[in-house]
Motif scaffolding. Structure first.
Motif, PDB file in Angstrom:
ATOM      1  N   HIS A  87    -125.993   5.108   1.601  1.00 19.84           N
ATOM      2  CA  HIS A  87    -126.244   3.837   0.279  1.00 19.84           C
ATOM      3  C   HIS A  87    -125.361   3.488  -0.731  1.00 19.84           C
ATOM      4  CE1 HIS A  87    -129.712   3.180   2.844  1.00 19.84           C
ATOM      5  NE2 HIS A  87    -129.742   4.489   2.198  1.00 19.84           N
ATOM      6  N   ARG A  88    -123.940   3.163  -0.627  1.00 20.71           N
ATOM      7  CA  ARG A  88    -123.064   3.472  -1.708  1.00 20.71           C
ATOM      8  C   ARG A  88    -122.406   1.789  -1.250  1.00 20.71           C
ATOM      9  NH1 ARG A  88    -122.833   6.749  -5.375  1.00 20.71           N
ATOM     10  NH2 ARG A  88    -120.617   5.786  -6.230  1.00 20.71           N
ATOM     11  N   SER A  89    -122.645   1.295  -0.722  1.00 21.25           N
ATOM     12  CA  SER A  89    -121.721  -0.005   0.420  1.00 21.25           C
ATOM     13  C   SER A  89    -121.606  -1.250  -1.094  1.00 21.25           C
ATOM     14  CB  SER A  89    -122.723  -0.644   1.493  1.00 21.25           C
ATOM     15  OG  SER A  89    -123.725  -1.345   0.986  1.00 21.25           O
ATOM     16  N   GLY A  90    -123.266  -1.057  -1.225  1.00 21.75           N
ATOM     17  CA  GLY A  90    -123.208  -2.393  -2.150  1.00 21.75           C
ATOM     18  C   GLY A  90    -123.632  -3.347  -2.118  1.00 21.75           C
ATOM     19  N   MET A  91    -123.551  -3.444  -0.895  1.00 21.54           N
ATOM     20  CA  MET A  91    -124.970  -4.351  -0.559  1.00 21.54           C
ATOM     21  C   MET A  91    -126.131  -5.324  -0.623  1.00 21.54           C
ATOM     22  SD  MET A  91    -123.320  -4.722   3.958  1.00 21.54           S
ATOM     23  CE  MET A  91    -124.221  -3.178   3.890  1.00 21.54           C
ATOM     24  N   ARG A  92    -126.498  -5.988  -0.479  1.00 20.14           N
ATOM     25  CA  ARG A  92    -127.543  -7.042  -0.975  1.00 20.14           C
ATOM     26  C   ARG A  92    -128.601  -6.540   0.497  1.00 20.14           C
ATOM     27  NH1 ARG A  92    -127.639 -12.402  -2.727  1.00 20.14           N
ATOM     28  NH2 ARG A  92    -129.983 -12.512  -2.622  1.00 20.14           N
ATOM     29  N   ASN A  93    -130.264  -6.754   0.064  1.00 22.83           N
ATOM     30  CA  ASN A  93    -131.379  -6.042   1.446  1.00 22.83           C
ATOM     31  C   ASN A  93    -131.432  -7.282   2.221  1.00 22.83           C
ATOM     32  OD1 ASN A  93    -133.438  -5.814   2.800  1.00 22.83           O
ATOM     33  ND2 ASN A  93    -134.242  -4.362   1.177  1.00 22.83           N
ATOM     34  N   TYR A  94    -130.888  -7.196   3.620  1.00 28.00           N
ATOM     35  CA  TYR A  94    -131.079  -8.456   3.742  1.00 28.00           C
ATOM     36  C   TYR A  94    -132.817  -9.123   3.643  1.00 28.00           C
ATOM     37  CZ  TYR A  94    -133.868  -5.015   7.569  1.00 28.00           C
ATOM     38  OH  TYR A  94    -134.362  -4.439   7.991  1.00 28.00           O
ATOM     39  N   ALA A  95    -133.773  -8.396   3.706  1.00 28.78           N
ATOM     40  CA  ALA A  95    -134.778  -9.401   3.550  1.00 28.78           C
ATOM     41  C   ALA A  95    -135.021 -10.012   2.941  1.00 28.78           C
ATOM     42  CB  ALA A  95    -136.105  -8.386   2.771  1.00 28.78           C
ATOM     43  N   TYR A  96    -134.245 -10.036   1.200  1.00 29.16           N
ATOM     44  CA  TYR A  96    -134.239 -10.369   0.426  1.00 29.16           C
ATOM     45  C   TYR A  96    -133.275 -11.875   0.098  1.00 29.16           C
ATOM     46  CZ  TYR A  96    -136.035  -6.179  -2.258  1.00 29.16           C
ATOM     47  OH  TYR A  96    -136.619  -5.608  -2.379  1.00 29.16           O
ATOM     48  N   PHE A  97    -132.134 -11.507   1.035  1.00 27.09           N
ATOM     49  CA  PHE A  97    -131.323 -12.994   1.057  1.00 27.09           C
ATOM     50  C   PHE A  97    -131.605 -13.815   2.381  1.00 27.09           C
ATOM     51  CE2 PHE A  97    -128.242  -9.496   3.073  1.00 27.09           C
ATOM     52  CZ  PHE A  97    -128.085 -10.105   4.345  1.00 27.09           C
ATOM     53  N   MET A 116    -123.628 -12.914   6.488  1.00 23.86           N
ATOM     54  CA  MET A 116    -122.955 -12.051   5.642  1.00 23.86           C
ATOM     55  C   MET A 116    -122.307 -12.821   5.275  1.00 23.86           C
ATOM     56  SD  MET A 116    -124.817  -8.133   4.737  1.00 23.86           S
ATOM     57  CE  MET A 116    -123.796  -7.677   6.836  1.00 23.86           C
ATOM     58  N   GLY A 117    -121.541 -12.621   7.122  1.00 23.48           N
ATOM     59  CA  GLY A 117    -120.146 -13.279   7.093  1.00 23.48           C
ATOM     60  C   GLY A 117    -119.667 -14.959   7.301  1.00 23.48           C
ATOM     61  N   THR A 118    -120.710 -15.354   6.655  1.00 20.50           N
ATOM     62  CA  THR A 118    -120.965 -16.834   6.876  1.00 20.50           C
ATOM     63  C   THR A 118    -121.124 -17.862   5.834  1.00 20.50           C
ATOM     64  OG1 THR A 118    -122.588 -17.570   8.490  1.00 20.50           O
ATOM     65  CG2 THR A 118    -120.285 -17.035   9.244  1.00 20.50           C
ATOM     66  N   LYS A 119    -122.188 -16.924   4.965  1.00 21.45           N
ATOM     67  CA  LYS A 119    -122.674 -17.393   4.186  1.00 21.45           C
ATOM     68  C   LYS A 119    -122.401 -17.359   2.697  1.00 21.45           C
ATOM     69  CE  LYS A 119    -125.209 -19.771   7.191  1.00 21.45           C
ATOM     70  NZ  LYS A 119    -125.801 -21.658   7.057  1.00 21.45           N
ATOM     71  N   LYS A 151    -133.763 -21.755   2.371  1.00 21.77           N
ATOM     72  CA  LYS A 151    -134.176 -21.692   3.671  1.00 21.77           C
ATOM     73  C   LYS A 151    -132.105 -21.673   4.116  1.00 21.77           C
ATOM     74  CE  LYS A 151    -137.680 -24.299   5.356  1.00 21.77           C
ATOM     75  NZ  LYS A 151    -138.734 -24.960   5.650  1.00 21.77           N
ATOM     76  N   SER A 152    -131.623 -21.883   3.352  1.00 28.12           N
ATOM     77  CA  SER A 152    -130.019 -23.137   4.254  1.00 28.12           C
ATOM     78  C   SER A 152    -129.706 -21.715   4.591  1.00 28.12           C
ATOM     79  CB  SER A 152    -129.316 -23.796   2.701  1.00 28.12           C
ATOM     80  OG  SER A 152    -129.051 -22.802   1.643  1.00 28.12           O
ATOM     81  N   VAL A 153    -129.835 -20.426   4.276  1.00 26.12           N
ATOM     82  CA  VAL A 153    -129.873 -19.381   4.772  1.00 26.12           C
ATOM     83  C   VAL A 153    -129.857 -18.761   5.878  1.00 26.12           C
ATOM     84  CG1 VAL A 153    -129.096 -16.593   4.274  1.00 26.12           C
ATOM     85  CG2 VAL A 153    -128.426 -18.374   2.119  1.00 26.12           C
ATOM     86  N   TRP A 154    -131.904 -19.037   6.027  1.00 26.97           N
ATOM     87  CA  TRP A 154    -132.387 -17.919   7.005  1.00 26.97           C
ATOM     88  C   TRP A 154    -133.628 -19.251   6.771  1.00 26.97           C
ATOM     89  CZ3 TRP A 154    -130.492 -16.951  11.546  1.00 26.97           C
ATOM     90  CH2 TRP A 154    -131.885 -15.975  12.525  1.00 26.97           C
ATOM     91  N   ASP A 155    -134.055 -19.978   8.191  1.00 27.76           N
ATOM     92  CA  ASP A 155    -135.562 -20.175   8.334  1.00 27.76           C
ATOM     93  C   ASP A 155    -136.076 -19.181   8.679  1.00 27.76           C
ATOM     94  OD1 ASP A 155    -137.448 -21.653   8.897  1.00 27.76           O
ATOM     95  OD2 ASP A 155    -136.588 -22.757   9.727  1.00 27.76           O
ATOM     96  N   ARG A 156    -137.376 -18.692   7.936  1.00 30.17           N
ATOM     97  CA  ARG A 156    -138.235 -17.471   8.306  1.00 30.17           C
ATOM     98  C   ARG A 156    -139.055 -17.678   9.303  1.00 30.17           C
ATOM     99  NH1 ARG A 156    -140.923 -15.614   3.062  1.00 30.17           N
ATOM    100  NH2 ARG A 156    -142.101 -14.339   4.714  1.00 30.17           N
ATOM    101  N   HIS A 157    -138.512 -18.944  10.385  1.00 30.04           N
ATOM    102  CA  HIS A 157    -139.971 -19.044  11.899  1.00 30.04           C
ATOM    103  C   HIS A 157    -139.014 -18.581  12.139  1.00 30.04           C
ATOM    104  CE1 HIS A 157    -141.058 -22.978   9.030  1.00 30.04           C
ATOM    105  NE2 HIS A 157    -142.481 -22.450   9.687  1.00 30.04           N
ATOM    106  N   ASN A 158    -137.260 -18.772  12.414  1.00 34.20           N
ATOM    107  CA  ASN A 158    -137.172 -17.600  13.315  1.00 34.20           C
ATOM    108  C   ASN A 158    -137.079 -16.186  13.229  1.00 34.20           C
ATOM    109  OD1 ASN A 158    -136.652 -20.315  14.949  1.00 34.20           O
ATOM    110  ND2 ASN A 158    -135.075 -20.282  13.073  1.00 34.20           N
ATOM    111  N   THR A 159    -136.849 -15.373  13.990  1.00 34.04           N
ATOM    112  CA  THR A 159    -136.525 -14.022  14.326  1.00 34.04           C
ATOM    113  C   THR A 159    -135.729 -13.379  13.906  1.00 34.04           C
ATOM    114  OG1 THR A 159    -138.561 -13.798  15.415  1.00 34.04           O
ATOM    115  CG2 THR A 159    -137.718 -11.238  15.169  1.00 34.04           C
ATOM    116  N   LEU A 160    -135.139 -12.434  12.711  1.00 29.79           N
ATOM    117  CA  LEU A 160    -133.777 -12.292  12.445  1.00 29.79           C
ATOM    118  C   LEU A 160    -133.929 -10.941  13.434  1.00 29.79           C
ATOM    119  CD1 LEU A 160    -131.954 -12.879   9.974  1.00 29.79           C
ATOM    120  CD2 LEU A 160    -132.637 -10.721   8.483  1.00 29.79           C
TER     121      LEU A 160
END
Length: 403
Positions: A166-176, A199-202, A181-190
């Motif tokens: 846990h030293r990557s510095g990444m953000r938690n996917y649950a937050y971003f 992470m690679g495109t947004k 909605k432009s990052v992810w539509d929560r109506h769709n299962t991740l």
């Protein structure tokens, strides 16, 4: 029928037989290639699950510890309020276990020794172990960049070791994925792949500079699961079964097949017994989504900490703390939490919490003791089982619940 027609029919039959045989041989060869090339022998444990380990515990010792643990249990979960499963063992021999409540309150399905419960973040311990088996087999290098395995991965300085500790510095996917909605539509299962693609495109920035400090983050283990898939050419579900579950006889342990079984596994509940539904994050694996039982986790614990499971140097790295930028007793190894006291005593553990599921896995390495608690009804008392360590060694926990 003349001779010519008979000859043609016989030739066609022969071609069909040979073609079918070839297809079968090709399929077998493909399967063999995957088995041999992607899961070499040194990936798999070199031992069977440990049973009846020595020294054998005396009846008087078991009786004494059983009484003390039972006293703790009744005070910690009064009126049979746990709704889960609990086990304490020494030298692989079970001293105390208890199963109570319901896996499913609607149909009153009881929790038994064979009832798999979602182990939440204790799944990270098993994911880390599968990665370490691949490191042992020289299929993964701990200090190689993640981009060597996942080409889409956008953070060039992150190594496999940094995902594990846990030293990557990444953000938690649950937050971003939750706030925009432009990052992810929560109506769709991740999915895990969705996280990598986002992470690679947004343009998802880091939470902090890579390698500068410890920050517990589920995204790390979602990426480790993708690396396992990349290296083994198998789904995470199948790879975990082949590397860990099947060789160790963990017959009641599995990775959730979300699309097939999401309504067939034990649900979780709030403390007031209200069922918690499924949400858009429930398909992610690696950081969670393993279901297991205390007896299966005991098999895993005894194997993982045996000298023949991982190379000694690699096992030592597992229990080394990597976050030393701040003075303190708490630290994190390779898939395991730890408390390192100044007197030299070390306490290793991993807790889990997802929806109403809570879990605690404690290997007391010096005393060969394993403590496991799993529940599908939210209750912080699951984490209090660490206090039982004082029954077996010099651990400085304050305990009022043991007589």
């Amino acid at each position: 029928m003349n001779l010519t027609k008979k000859t043609i029919i016989l030739n066609l039959l022969l071609i069909n037989i040979l073609t079918g045989s070839c297809k079968k041989d090709i399929k077998q060869a493909e399967n063999k290639e995957i088995k041999d090339a992607d899961l070499p022998a040194n990936v798999l444990p070199k031992m069977k699950p440990l049973v009846n380990e020595k020294p054998k515990l005396t009846a008087s010792y078991i009786d004494e510890k059983h009484r003390e643990i039972d006293s703790f249990y009744n005070r910690n979960w009064p009126n049979n309020s746990m709704n889960g499963s609990f086990l304490v063992a020494k030298n692989g021999q079970i001293i105390y276990e208890k199963y109570e409540g319901y896996a499913n309150l609607r149909d009153k399905t009881p929790i038994t020794a064979d009832t798999p419960i979602h182990i939440a973040s204790v799944s990270k311990v098993l994911t880390a172990t599968a990665v370490l088996k691949l490191v042992n087999a020289k299929r993964i290098d701990l200090d190689k960049k993640v981009t060597d395995y996942l080409k889409e991965f956008p953070y060039p300085e992150v190594t496999v070791r940094m995902l594990l500790d846990h030293r990557s510095g990444m953000r938690n996917y649950a937050y971003f994925t939750d706030r925009d909605k432009s990052v992810w539509d929560r109506h769709n299962t991740l999915t895990n792949q969705d996280i990598l693609t986002i992470m690679g495109t947004k343009n998802i920035g880091l939470e902090q500079k890579t390698g500068t400090r410890f920050a517990y983050c589920n995204t790390n283990y979602a990426m480790l699961a993708l690396i396992i898939e990349k290296i083994t050419k198998m789904s995470y579900r199948n790879a975990m079964a082949e590397i860990i579950f099947k060789p160790l006889g963990m017959t009641h342990t599995f990775v959730l097949d979300f699309d097939k079984d999401k309504h067939n596994v034990a649900p979780s509940y709030k403390a007031n017994r209200v069922e918690i539904g499924i949400d858009y994050l429930d398909k992610i694996y690696g950081d969670k989504n393993i279901y297991s039982t205390p007896r299966d986790l005991l098999k895993f614990d005894r194997a993982r900490n045996s000298p023949s499971f991982l190379e000694p140097d690699l096992l030592a790295q597992v229990y080394t703390g990597y976050s030393n930028e701040r003075k303190g007793t708490r630290n994190y190894g390779l898939g395991i939490r730890m408390i390192n006291w100044e007197n030299g005593k070390n306490f290793y553990y991993h807790n889990g919490w997802w929806h109403g599921f809570t879990s605690s896995y404690i290997p007391l390495k010096d005393e060969n003791v394993t403590i496991i608690a799993l529940s599908n009804k939210f209750n912080r008392s699951t984490y209090a089982v660490r206090k039982l360590s004082v029954l077996f060694g010099d651990y400085p926990f304050k305990v009022k619940d043991i007589e």
